[in-house]
Write a protein that holds these residues in place. Structure first.
Motif, PDB file in Angstrom:
ATOM      1  N   GLY A 284       0.811  -1.205   0.000  1.00  0.00           N
ATOM      2  CA  GLY A 284       0.000   0.000   0.000  1.00  0.00           C
ATOM      3  C   GLY A 284       0.843   1.252   0.000  1.00  0.00           C
ATOM      4  N   GLU A 285       0.181   2.367   0.221  1.00  0.00           N
ATOM      5  CA  GLU A 285       0.849   3.666   0.219  1.00  0.00           C
ATOM      6  C   GLU A 285       0.374   4.468   1.421  1.00  0.00           C
ATOM      7  OE1 GLU A 285       0.958   7.697  -2.541  1.00  0.00           O
ATOM      8  OE2 GLU A 285       0.798   5.732  -3.512  1.00  0.00           O
ATOM      9  N   PHE A 286       1.308   5.038   2.159  1.00  0.00           N
ATOM     10  CA  PHE A 286       0.948   5.826   3.321  1.00  0.00           C
ATOM     11  C   PHE A 286       1.861   7.036   3.453  1.00  0.00           C
ATOM     12  CE2 PHE A 286       4.325   3.292   5.228  1.00  0.00           C
ATOM     13  CZ  PHE A 286       4.954   4.209   6.068  1.00  0.00           C
ATOM     14  N   GLU A 287       1.378   8.024   4.197  1.00  0.00           N
ATOM     15  CA  GLU A 287       2.143   9.210   4.548  1.00  0.00           C
ATOM     16  C   GLU A 287       2.110   9.369   6.058  1.00  0.00           C
ATOM     17  OE1 GLU A 287       0.983  11.739   0.499  1.00  0.00           O
ATOM     18  OE2 GLU A 287       0.068  12.210   2.449  1.00  0.00           O
ATOM     19  N   LEU A 288       3.263   9.285   6.684  1.00  0.00           N
ATOM     20  CA  LEU A 288       3.382   9.471   8.122  1.00  0.00           C
ATOM     21  C   LEU A 288       3.736  10.930   8.377  1.00  0.00           C
ATOM     22  CD1 LEU A 288       3.447   8.326  10.982  1.00  0.00           C
ATOM     23  CD2 LEU A 288       5.825   7.659  10.597  1.00  0.00           C
ATOM     24  N   LYS A 289       2.765  11.680   8.892  1.00  0.00           N
ATOM     25  CA  LYS A 289       2.953  13.110   9.064  1.00  0.00           C
ATOM     26  C   LYS A 289       3.668  13.458  10.366  1.00  0.00           C
ATOM     27  CE  LYS A 289      -1.025  14.550   6.298  1.00  0.00           C
ATOM     28  NZ  LYS A 289      -0.173  15.290   5.344  1.00  0.00           N
ATOM     29  N   GLN A 290       3.442  12.675  11.406  1.00  0.00           N
ATOM     30  CA  GLN A 290       4.014  13.009  12.696  1.00  0.00           C
ATOM     31  C   GLN A 290       4.033  11.779  13.578  1.00  0.00           C
ATOM     32  OE1 GLN A 290       2.249  15.543  16.288  1.00  0.00           O
ATOM     33  NE2 GLN A 290       2.831  16.890  14.605  1.00  0.00           N
ATOM     34  N   VAL A 291       5.094  11.638  14.358  1.00  0.00           N
ATOM     35  CA  VAL A 291       5.184  10.558  15.329  1.00  0.00           C
ATOM     36  C   VAL A 291       5.820  11.103  16.601  1.00  0.00           C
ATOM     37  CG1 VAL A 291       7.376   9.779  14.301  1.00  0.00           C
ATOM     38  CG2 VAL A 291       6.104   8.270  15.842  1.00  0.00           C
ATOM     39  N   SER A 292       5.239  10.783  17.735  1.00  0.00           N
ATOM     40  CA  SER A 292       5.793  11.191  19.028  1.00  0.00           C
ATOM     41  C   SER A 292       5.704  10.012  19.986  1.00  0.00           C
ATOM     42  CB  SER A 292       5.039  12.399  19.610  1.00  0.00           C
ATOM     43  OG  SER A 292       3.670  12.120  19.744  1.00  0.00           O
ATOM     44  N   ILE A 293       6.741   9.865  20.821  1.00  0.00           N
ATOM     45  CA  ILE A 293       6.814   8.765  21.786  1.00  0.00           C
ATOM     46  C   ILE A 293       7.196   9.343  23.147  1.00  0.00           C
ATOM     47  CG2 ILE A 293       7.850   6.544  22.358  1.00  0.00           C
ATOM     48  CD1 ILE A 293       8.526   6.151  19.432  1.00  0.00           C
ATOM     49  N   PHE A 294       6.441   8.971  24.167  1.00  0.00           N
ATOM     50  CA  PHE A 294       6.710   9.387  25.531  1.00  0.00           C
ATOM     51  C   PHE A 294       6.934   8.155  26.394  1.00  0.00           C
ATOM     52  CE2 PHE A 294       4.574  12.937  23.672  1.00  0.00           C
ATOM     53  CZ  PHE A 294       5.119  14.054  24.274  1.00  0.00           C
TER      54      PHE A 294
END
Length: 298
Positions: A284-294
């Motif tokens: 498939g095709e995806f766009e990851l705009k933002q990722v944050s991990i706490f």
């Protein structure tokens, strides 16, 4: 005692609710709100030790406080890819497949397993058997070709970053997925353990007639579905979506899709810290705009 605790909780949470009704505090957890919640947790623990307390009421109060509790107070990773480079600050490694950063779109990946299989088959063929024999004889040419084919033989596109992640964590992703009429899409992401990234947890989205979101536990040569939901899970509608995944020190995991809880489960198989975070495109095709991990302390 029950009435005293209930009154204290009401009086303490009342201003918190008022503030949260006006502002969105986000996953970092604002200091004053968390201090109030921590104080309430101490009050509840005291009530639980009091034999005169009502267990049912105490449980309800603990469930209420849990809604406002945010123990994940240490920022471990944040990337919105605005710098146009996924190889620096933080550094992501594309292990298989192609990834690029599109301006205004984030990290983009497109992968077609069928095309990948056809490409590998054609790479192994030669138009001339004589040239194949010559390649076997001269300079180990055939061995090099096989080696390169094995390197790119995985039927997935993978990218990962190495970062220490506490056993209790909170992950938040904003992404877009493209819909296909001729094939299913599958996207997986989650924290991993070990140099070979062979153990950990993943969330997996799969399209099809009944799109689903699955919480997976995996280890060397094995995997298991912890929980799966296939009602109201549609990510390929052309709109951006937010997935939030929380794990507590007790192994309880909660998954929210666009601020709506869709999965709640407990798994304590992995009780050590994690070594990084990976994203796997299996079609498939995806766009990851933002990722944050706490992260959270034990």
């Amino acid at each position: 005692m029950n009435r005293v605790v209930a009154l204290a909780i009401f009086l303490t949470l009342a201003p918190v609710w008022a503030v949260q009704a006006q502002t969105d505090q986000g996953p970092s957890g604002e200091g004053r709100t968390q201090e109030l919640v921590d104080h309430l947790k101490e009050l509840i623990r005291g009530a639980e030790q009091d034999r005169r307390s009502n267990p049912s009421m105490t449980k309800q109060l603990r469930d209420l406080v849990r809604r406002y509790d945010w123990p994940w107070r240490t920022s471990l990773l944040y990337d919105d890819f605005r710098d146009g480079d996924y190889t620096h600050n933080p550094r992501w490694v594309a292990n298989h497949g192609e990834f690029l950063v599109a301006r205004g779109a984030g990290l983009r990946s497109s992968f077609d397993p069928a095309a990948s299989r056809m490409r590998r088959t054609s790479d192994r063929r030669s138009d001339s058997p004589a040239l194949e024999i010559l390649g076997d004889f001269l300079l180990g040419g055939r061995e090099r070709e096989v080696g390169e084919s094995q390197t790119s033989s995985k039927s997935e596109a993978e990218i990962f970053t190495r970062v220490g992640i506490s056993n209790a964590f909170a992950v938040k992703l904003q992404l877009n997925l493209r819909s296909y009429t001729d094939r299913n899409t599958r996207l997986e992401f989650g924290p991993f353990q070990g140099e070979e990234r062979s153990s950990g947890y993943r969330l997996a989205y799969e399209s099809g007639r009944t799109p689903s979101l699955s919480l997976l536990r995996y280890g060397p040569n094995r995997s298991a579905v912890i929980e799966m939901v296939d009602q109201g899970i549609v990510l390929e509608d052309g709109n951006p979506h937010t997935i939030e995944w929380r794990r507590g020190n007790d192994g309880e995991m909660v998954v929210l899709l666009d601020n709506k809880e869709v999965i709640r489960a407990v798994d304590r198989a992995h009780d050590d810290a994690f070594d990084g975070f990976g994203v796997v495109n299996k079609g498939g095709e995806f766009e990851l705009k933002q990722v944050s991990i706490f992260g959270a302390q034990r």
